[in-house]
Design an enzyme around this catalytic site. Structure first.
Site, PDB file in Angstrom:
ATOM      1  N   GLN B 127       0.904  -1.239  -0.206  1.00  0.00           N
ATOM      2  CA  GLN B 127      -0.069   0.060  -0.017  1.00  0.00           C
ATOM      3  C   GLN B 127       0.908   1.311   0.028  1.00  0.00           C
ATOM      4  O   GLN B 127       1.687   1.456   0.688  1.00  0.00           O
ATOM      5  CB  GLN B 127      -1.067  -0.088   1.219  1.00  0.00           C
ATOM      6  CG  GLN B 127      -0.247   0.123   2.542  1.00  0.00           C
ATOM      7  CD  GLN B 127      -1.355   0.128   3.658  1.00  0.00           C
ATOM      8  OE1 GLN B 127      -1.742  -1.112   3.974  1.00  0.00           O
ATOM      9  NE2 GLN B 127      -1.209   1.150   4.512  1.00  0.00           N
ATOM     10  N   GLY B 128       0.683   2.162  -0.892  1.00  0.00           N
ATOM     11  CA  GLY B 128       1.443   3.288  -0.960  1.00  0.00           C
ATOM     12  C   GLY B 128       0.611   4.508  -0.407  1.00  0.00           C
ATOM     13  O   GLY B 128      -0.040   5.125  -1.163  1.00  0.00           O
ATOM     14  N   SER B 130       1.986   6.765   2.782  1.00  0.00           N
ATOM     15  CA  SER B 130       2.872   7.531   3.413  1.00  0.00           C
ATOM     16  C   SER B 130       3.758   8.084   2.345  1.00  0.00           C
ATOM     17  O   SER B 130       4.334   7.403   1.601  1.00  0.00           O
ATOM     18  CB  SER B 130       3.340   6.994   4.783  1.00  0.00           C
ATOM     19  OG  SER B 130       2.724   6.286   5.630  1.00  0.00           O
ATOM     20  N   SER B 162       5.673  -1.575   3.390  1.00  0.00           N
ATOM     21  CA  SER B 162       5.832  -2.796   3.764  1.00  0.00           C
ATOM     22  C   SER B 162       5.689  -3.713   2.380  1.00  0.00           C
ATOM     23  O   SER B 162       4.792  -3.595   1.760  1.00  0.00           O
ATOM     24  CB  SER B 162       4.954  -3.302   4.847  1.00  0.00           C
ATOM     25  OG  SER B 162       4.967  -2.727   5.912  1.00  0.00           O
ATOM     26  N   GLU B 245      -9.363  -2.839   9.339  1.00  0.00           N
ATOM     27  CA  GLU B 245      -8.163  -3.276   9.579  1.00  0.00           C
ATOM     28  C   GLU B 245      -7.577  -3.000  11.076  1.00  0.00           C
ATOM     29  O   GLU B 245      -7.235  -4.277  11.614  1.00  0.00           O
ATOM     30  CB  GLU B 245      -7.200  -2.896   8.707  1.00  0.00           C
ATOM     31  CG  GLU B 245      -6.128  -4.004   8.257  1.00  0.00           C
ATOM     32  CD  GLU B 245      -4.925  -3.566   7.274  1.00  0.00           C
ATOM     33  OE1 GLU B 245      -4.729  -2.167   7.160  1.00  0.00           O
ATOM     34  OE2 GLU B 245      -4.209  -4.250   6.853  1.00  0.00           O
ATOM     35  N   GLU B 373       0.079   9.909  19.189  1.00  0.00           N
ATOM     36  CA  GLU B 373      -0.174  11.601  19.310  1.00  0.00           C
ATOM     37  C   GLU B 373      -1.502  11.587  18.286  1.00  0.00           C
ATOM     38  O   GLU B 373      -2.446  12.361  18.849  1.00  0.00           O
ATOM     39  CB  GLU B 373       0.881  12.623  18.781  1.00  0.00           C
ATOM     40  CG  GLU B 373       1.950  12.782  19.672  1.00  0.00           C
ATOM     41  CD  GLU B 373       2.979  11.489  19.833  1.00  0.00           C
ATOM     42  OE1 GLU B 373       3.059  10.637  18.930  1.00  0.00           O
ATOM     43  OE2 GLU B 373       4.015  11.380  20.695  1.00  0.00           O
TER      44      GLU B 373
END
Lengths: 373, 390
Positions: B127-128, B130, B162, B245, B373
């Site tokens: 998964q792209g 970030s 990943s 998820e 955060e």
């Protein structure tokens, strides 16, 4: 798998919430806390009407025969409204008596407790408070056809205003429970006010109190089992009370953070304040999961019930202190005043934290079961 | 309230356990994805085996080749896999994120092209999301796609990806409308990783391994029929799958942490200091008990969340409470382990360096999949209703 309260359990909880909103608002809580016993006859007769004086007791004594989950659901509401008085202490006495119900007197006492004609308190702690009953010193002296009770008990919940005291003593080499009327000659009761005025504690001295054989309600392993059961359910009740109190403290903090403005904006819009609130919610939800699991495990006699109780009590004890600290901090100055209700909850949380074993005590119990053969 | 498994849930568990016992590959299943082709082949073989046994896409609807399992059953499935120490599931992103998103938003053609290949392990997905300049603020991503005839042309860079070294396809979020508010200008593309202009560079972590990668896109041409969902609707369709998820991860993570906890307790009984077993030191006992109860309460929180999802059907922002809890809990657990085990735990030769790895890897827990955060912001703003601060 269903982890939520069932419909009837939710109804029980909602009716308790409604009752306390109606009969036990913060002004009333404060009034009762000014009294020595914190007892309210009107409230108590509501308990009797609802069946809560016999919530987990069998139908044979006119109890509702419900489980520990229902008891926890009720106690959560007592905690949320900071309800003064000795319902929890009296429930413990009922559980103890029920475990000893092979004894006729225990059964008739149960009946009177359910009907609201009698209030009882369990006297375990002594000069050196200890949740392990085998460390008690008080004992029965036997001689010349007489049985004499000698000793002193401290930190007794529900003692002030109780009709009967269930005393944990040694009878020769066995632990025993003796029932002693609080008005009996030689029974000297003293009020010992402390941090939590909503559930006052007392101490009692037995000066050569003569006891009838049939007032010994049980001895030996039966008593040890009964005390264990009481301590476990008592710990879960304390957890549920803390969960309710924590929820109140969080709700108060969030409400305040939404309305209190500094630097031209509600303080709840600042991340440092938000962090405090988010952490409180995490502590509360985790406490709630642990408490209801322990209640369920006790109800079902699950093999891990003992561990579940210790985990819940260790976690909730620290969580409720933490939530109290943070709620005061979010409130700022007003949270530190006598005028604000927060301190009523903060103080009750401290007493609950200590009752039925604090976090250190329960972690050691857990360690024993995990690490020792 | 009834925490027993229902009859169906028990049957599901027993059926899977029986299958697992008969089909689990022998030996230890660990290795480094990027350097060990044998390990990779073994993982692909395992995905195929799960598929052949009917255990791929367990929570997918039956019409798309899944098993139609409930959230609780899926959690049982993940828990059993973890407690059997089964190999890593190389199809986890395809099954957990890409498949459900295609099922919800894909065209018929996309469904028939991709869904079967996710299940049988033919396609491994990454998964792209970030980017170097958009971590917590992932919706500010700047990798852009521009329409050129019947293709989108993609330029930009992704990071923390990943499986990218071995992935066949990528679920890629790209900016397609730079003028729209940031959440409304994002689209979702299905990108063949073998396309010209895609390059992958492994990212070495402080623990020494490279579970993540950087992925570069330079004039990569993606056919328009590989746009997933509507143009500029990419954020909405992927966020739902991400929340799903988050809530379902619990039981697998629990079993993984529990393995560490059990090892710690065994070591504490076995090793001594000053002639006394570590497990008899009162301070160690307190610390171990605390770690244990925090771990068990994670399982309870996770079961409670699943039970709520089963009844309300939609996972909410409450998943943030779980994420915040487990990430910080695992860090405390591993810190406790390092303290209890003492000086020896710093050596590679002690327990094959497992404690060092866990200790270092756990630092990533409070950063990946939404930092602590960000989780606290979500809890404060979307659960407690405090005002947005950003």
């Amino acid at each position: 798998m269903e982890f939520e309260l069932s419909k009837p359990q939710q109804l029980l909880q909602e009716s308790a919430r409604t009752l306390f909103q109606r009969t036990c608002n913060p002004e009333r809580v404060r009034e009762l806390m000014e009294t020595e016993t914190a007892h309210d006859d009107t409230l108590w007769s509501e308990y009797v009407d609802q069946g809560w004086t016999g919530l987990t007791l069998p139908e044979s004594v006119d109890g509702l025969d419900l489980g520990v989950v229902e008891l926890a659901a009720l106690m959560e509401e007592l905690g949320r409204a900071c309800v003064p008085g000795s319902l929890a202490a009296s429930t413990c006495a009922g559980i103890l008596l029920n475990e000893l119900s092979s004894h006729d007197i225990a059964v008739s006492m149960l009946q009177e407790i359910v009907e609201g004609k009698m209030r009882a308190a369990v006297a375990l702690h002594e000069e050196v408070p200890d949740w392990d009953p085998t460390n008690v010193q008080a004992s029965l002296g036997r001689g010349a056809g007489q049985i004499v009770l000698e000793g002193e008990k401290t930190l007794v919940g529900g003692l002030l205003g109780a009709d009967v005291i269930l005393v944990v003593v040694w009878d020769e080499n066995e632990l025993a429970i003796v029932s002693v009327p609080s008005s009996h000659e030689g029974v000297e009761i003293r009020s010992t006010p402390g941090i939590d005025r909503s559930r006052p504690l007392g101490s009692v001295r037995f000066n050569s109190v003569t006891v009838r054989e049939d007032n010994i309600l049980g001895r030996g392993s039966a008593v040890e089992c009964a005390l264990q059961r009481m301590s476990r359910v008592g710990a879960v009740m304390a957890c549920a009370d803390m969960v309710g109190g924590m929820q109140w403290m969080l709700d108060a903090a969030v409400d305040y953070a939404k309305t209190r403005e500094q630097f031209g904006k509600p303080i709840g819009s600042y991340q440092m304040v938000q962090e405090q609130c988010a952490d409180m919610l995490l502590l509360i939800e985790s406490s709630r999961s642990a408490t209801y699991y322990a209640a369920w495990a006790l109800s079902e006699d699950a093999p891990d019930a003992l561990r579940a109780v210790s985990m819940a009590k260790a976690y909730c004890s620290e969580a409720s202190r933490e939530v109290g600290d943070r709620s005061i901090q979010v409130h700022g100055g007003i949270g530190f005043t006598w005028e604000h209700d927060l301190h009523l909850y903060y103080k009750r949380a401290k007493a609950s934290e200590l009752s039925f074993g604090d976090a250190t005590y329960h972690r050691e119990l857990l360690a024993k079961s995990l690490l020792d053969d | 309230m009834d925490l027993r498994l229902t009859a169906e849930e028990r049957t599901f568990r027993d059926t899977f356990k029986t299958w697992l016992l008969a089909n689990l590959p022998e030996g230890e299943h660990s290795g480094r994805r990027e350097t060990d082709p044998d390990y990779m082949n073994a993982m692909r073989a395992w995905q195929k085996k799960l598929f052949d046994g009917g255990w791929a896409g367990v929570s997918w609807p039956k019409e798309f080749g899944g098993r139609g399992a409930s959230p609780i059953e899926e959690s049982i499935f993940l828990g059993e896999l973890a407690s059997a120490k089964a190999p890593e599931r190389v199809g986890v992103i395809g099954e957990g994120l890409v498949g459900p998103t295609i099922i919800a938003a894909g065209t018929d053609q996309q469904k028939s092209e991709f869904l079967p290949r996710i299940l049988d392990g033919t396609h491994i997905w990454c998964q792209g999301f970030s980017e170097p300049d958009s971590g917590s603020d992932v919706a500010a991503l700047s990798t852009k796609a521009v329409l050129d005839g019947d293709h989108y042309v993609v330029n930009g860079q992704k990071i923390w990806t990943s499986f990218a070294q071995i992935a066949d396809w990528c679920l890629l979020l790209v900016r397609t409308d730079p003028k729209a508010p940031k959440h409304k200008g994002i689209s979702c593309l299905l990108v063949d990783m073998k396309s010209e202009g895609v390059s992958v560079r492994p990212l070495r972590q402080m623990s020494g391994d490279s579970g993540f990668n950087e992925v570069f896109f330079s004039n990569v041409r993606v056919p328009v029929h590989h746009l997933l969902g509507d143009l500029n609707d990419g954020w909405r369709i992927t966020i739902t799958a991400l929340m799903n998820e988050r809530a379902n991860l619990g039981s697998g993570l629990y079993m993984m942490f529990k393995a560490a906890m059990d090892e710690l307790m065994a070591k504490a009984r076995e090793l001594t200091q000053g002639g006394v077993p570590l497990a008899q030191n009162p301070i160690n006992r307190q610390k171990i008990a605390q770690a244990y109860l925090e771990l068990e309460i994670f399982k309870l929180n996770s079961d409670r969340a699943l039970s709520q999802i089963s009844q309300n059907a939609v996972p909410g922002p409450e998943g943030s409470i779980l994420k915040l809890y487990w990430s910080e809990m695992n860090q405390r657990l591993v810190r406790t382990a390092m303290e209890v085990l003492g000086d020896r735990a710093q050596l590679d030769e002690f327990d094959q360096g497992r404690w060092i790895y866990r200790y270092l890897r756990s630092r990533g827990n409070t950063i990946e999949a939404g930092t602590s955060e960000i989780q606290r912001n979500i809890i404060a703003q979307r659960v407690l209703g405090l005002a947005r601060s950003y």
